[in-house]
Design a protein around this motif. Structure first.
Motif, short mmCIF file in Angstrom:
data_model
loop_
_atom_site.label_atom_id
_atom_site.label_comp_id
_atom_site.label_asym_id
_atom_site.label_seq_id
_atom_site.Cartn_x
_atom_site.Cartn_y
_atom_site.Cartn_z
N LEU A 1 10.30 3.43 -15.18
CA LEU A 1 9.74 2.32 -14.40
C LEU A 1 8.37 2.74 -13.88
CD1 LEU A 1 10.04 -0.45 -13.04
CD2 LEU A 1 11.10 0.73 -11.09
N LEU A 2 7.34 2.00 -14.29
CA LEU A 2 5.97 2.24 -13.83
C LEU A 2 5.61 1.21 -12.79
CD1 LEU A 2 4.19 2.75 -17.30
CD2 LEU A 2 5.58 4.38 -16.00
N THR A 3 4.99 1.65 -11.69
CA THR A 3 4.57 0.74 -10.63
C THR A 3 3.08 0.93 -10.39
OG1 THR A 3 6.75 0.95 -9.60
CG2 THR A 3 5.02 -0.06 -8.28
N PHE A 4 2.35 -0.19 -10.27
CA PHE A 4 0.90 -0.13 -10.13
C PHE A 4 0.43 -0.96 -8.94
CE2 PHE A 4 1.72 0.65 -14.62
CZ PHE A 4 1.01 1.83 -14.82
N ASP A 5 -0.54 -0.42 -8.21
CA ASP A 5 -1.17 -1.09 -7.09
C ASP A 5 -2.01 -2.25 -7.64
OD1 ASP A 5 -3.41 -1.71 -5.25
OD2 ASP A 5 -2.59 -0.10 -4.03
N ALA A 6 -1.64 -3.47 -7.30
CA ALA A 6 -2.29 -4.65 -7.87
C ALA A 6 -3.75 -4.75 -7.43
CB ALA A 6 -1.54 -5.91 -7.46
N PRO B 1 0.84 -1.20 0.00
CA PRO B 1 0.00 0.00 0.00
C PRO B 1 0.87 1.25 0.00
CG PRO B 1 -0.65 -1.54 1.75
CD PRO B 1 0.67 -2.00 1.23
N ASN B 2 0.40 2.28 -0.67
CA ASN B 2 1.15 3.53 -0.74
C ASN B 2 0.17 4.69 -0.63
OD1 ASN B 2 3.24 5.33 -1.04
ND2 ASN B 2 3.67 4.83 -3.17
N GLY B 3 0.65 5.79 -0.07
CA GLY B 3 -0.20 6.95 0.08
C GLY B 3 0.61 8.18 0.39
N HIS B 4 -0.04 9.33 0.24
CA HIS B 4 0.60 10.61 0.53
C HIS B 4 -0.47 11.60 0.93
CE1 HIS B 4 3.54 13.85 0.24
NE2 HIS B 4 2.62 14.56 -0.39
N ALA B 5 -0.26 12.25 2.07
CA ALA B 5 -1.20 13.28 2.56
C ALA B 5 -2.62 12.74 2.64
CB ALA B 5 -1.13 14.52 1.68
N GLY B 6 -2.77 11.50 3.08
CA GLY B 6 -4.09 10.91 3.24
C GLY B 6 -4.71 10.40 1.96
N ARG B 7 -4.00 10.44 0.86
CA ARG B 7 -4.53 9.96 -0.41
C ARG B 7 -3.85 8.68 -0.82
NH1 ARG B 7 -4.45 15.66 -3.75
NH2 ARG B 7 -6.22 16.64 -2.71
N ARG B 8 -4.62 7.76 -1.30
CA ARG B 8 -4.08 6.48 -1.76
C ARG B 8 -3.37 6.69 -3.10
NH1 ARG B 8 -7.75 1.18 -3.40
NH2 ARG B 8 -6.02 -0.28 -3.79
N ILE B 9 -2.22 6.07 -3.25
CA ILE B 9 -1.46 6.11 -4.49
C ILE B 9 -1.58 4.75 -5.17
CG2 ILE B 9 0.87 6.17 -5.46
CD1 ILE B 9 1.53 8.32 -3.37
N VAL B 10 -2.01 4.74 -6.44
CA VAL B 10 -2.19 3.48 -7.15
C VAL B 10 -1.30 3.35 -8.37
CG1 VAL B 10 -4.54 3.15 -6.30
CG2 VAL B 10 -4.17 4.40 -8.44
N GLY B 11 -0.53 4.38 -8.69
CA GLY B 11 0.38 4.32 -9.81
C GLY B 11 1.49 5.34 -9.67
N GLN B 12 2.64 5.03 -10.27
CA GLN B 12 3.78 5.94 -10.19
C GLN B 12 4.72 5.70 -11.35
OE1 GLN B 12 5.29 6.86 -6.25
NE2 GLN B 12 7.38 6.58 -6.97
N ALA C 1 -13.64 7.98 -21.73
CA ALA C 1 -14.57 7.88 -20.60
C ALA C 1 -14.20 8.93 -19.57
CB ALA C 1 -14.51 6.48 -19.97
N ARG C 2 -15.15 9.24 -18.70
CA ARG C 2 -14.95 10.26 -17.68
C ARG C 2 -14.50 9.59 -16.38
NH1 ARG C 2 -16.72 15.27 -17.98
NH2 ARG C 2 -18.26 14.71 -19.57
N VAL C 3 -13.23 9.72 -16.05
CA VAL C 3 -12.68 9.17 -14.81
C VAL C 3 -11.71 10.17 -14.20
CG1 VAL C 3 -12.90 6.75 -15.54
CG2 VAL C 3 -10.80 7.99 -16.02
N GLU C 4 -11.35 9.94 -12.93
CA GLU C 4 -10.40 10.80 -12.24
C GLU C 4 -9.28 9.94 -11.70
OE1 GLU C 4 -10.14 13.69 -8.30
OE2 GLU C 4 -12.08 13.19 -9.16
N ILE C 5 -8.02 10.32 -11.99
CA ILE C 5 -6.91 9.48 -11.55
C ILE C 5 -5.75 10.28 -10.98
CG2 ILE C 5 -5.46 9.30 -13.64
CD1 ILE C 5 -6.74 6.38 -11.47
N ALA C 6 -5.62 11.57 -11.29
CA ALA C 6 -4.43 12.34 -10.91
C ALA C 6 -4.17 12.30 -9.41
CB ALA C 6 -4.54 13.79 -11.38
N ARG C 7 -5.21 12.30 -8.60
CA ARG C 7 -5.02 12.34 -7.15
C ARG C 7 -4.48 11.03 -6.60
NH1 ARG C 7 -9.10 16.37 -4.36
NH2 ARG C 7 -9.42 17.83 -6.04
N ALA C 8 -4.48 9.99 -7.42
CA ALA C 8 -3.98 8.68 -6.97
C ALA C 8 -2.66 8.32 -7.63
CB ALA C 8 -5.01 7.60 -7.27
N CYS C 9 -1.96 9.32 -8.16
CA CYS C 9 -0.69 9.09 -8.86
C CYS C 9 0.47 9.46 -7.93
CB CYS C 9 -0.63 9.91 -10.13
SG CYS C 9 1.01 9.98 -10.88
N GLY C 10 1.36 8.52 -7.71
CA GLY C 10 2.49 8.78 -6.83
C GLY C 10 3.45 9.81 -7.39
#
Length: 205
Positions: free
Chosen positions: A103-108, A61-72, A189-198
């Motif tokens: 190097l890309l890392t993704f939350d499985a 698991p990864n996170g920053h400032a209370g936000r979950r990180i799912v990709g980097q 499609a309409r999605v939001e992802i920036a807040r979950a990017c490491g």
């Protein structure tokens, strides 16, 4: 090619951290977004046709400032001490056979449960961070020796205060293209992802 899924060992509540190379993910990304003739070709990623890209699934698991990180997205070798850099280089060689440019890392766990559109948005978001350097005039930089792109981590296209835009308009902030894109229907499609990017969270820290 079907969307790649994380391997079983990266899912569940394992007590040990797992990082599993994901060559199938990069093959899918190239066939879907990067290669000429790809069904969802994005010319913004054209420079990546010459890049060596590695990817990992992880159960950590990864996170920053209370936000979950799912990709980097990171450069293959970080600027660190000789031993630390050599240790990372050895690990990358064991995983990929060579040191990747990016190097890309993704939350499985996230990748196994999100929608197709969310997954595509996440992968493309990280690919956008895998950028090409620009010269003082904004033109893409190429190696004089090889003729190939010079790579670097790319920030977002727009960094401006909402108040500046509100008070002086989009043209003053040079974000007319962003406003036009925001007012148009999404291409996929309409999605939001920036807040979950490491990568985004590290740059904002």
């Amino acid at each position: 090619m079907n969307r790649p899924m994380p391997p079983h060992e990266t899912l569940g509540n394992s007590a040990e951290p797992v990082f599993a190379p994901a060559p199938e993910l990069i093959a899918w990304a190239r066939e879907t977004f990067i290669d000429e003739g790809a069904p969802l070709l994005n010319e913004d990623h054209r420079h990546l046709r010459w890049a060596n890209i590695g990817a990992l699934w992880t159960n950590v698991p990864n996170g920053h400032a209370g936000r979950r990180i799912v990709g980097q997205c990171e450069m293959g070798l970080p600027p660190t001490g000789k031993w630390g850099r050599a240790r990372i280089e050895r690990q990358l060689l064991d995983w990929f056979g060579e040191v990747p440019t990016f190097l890309l890392t993704f939350d499985a766990e996230y990748a196994s449960s999100c929608s197709d559109a969310q997954f595509m948005a996440l992968v493309e978001h990280e690919l956008y961070h895998a950028g090409q350097e620009r010269d003082a005039f904004g033109a893409p930089r190429f190696s004089k020796k090889t003729g190939k792109p010079i790579y670097g981590i790319r920030g977002h296209d727009v960094e401006e205060f909402v108040g500046v835009v509100r008070r002086y308009g989009a043209s003053a902030a040079h974000i007319e293209e962003l406003v036009a894109a925001a007012n148009a229907d999404p291409e996929i499609a309409r999605v939001e992802i920036a807040r979950a990017c490491g990568t985004c969270q590290l740059r904002a820290a």
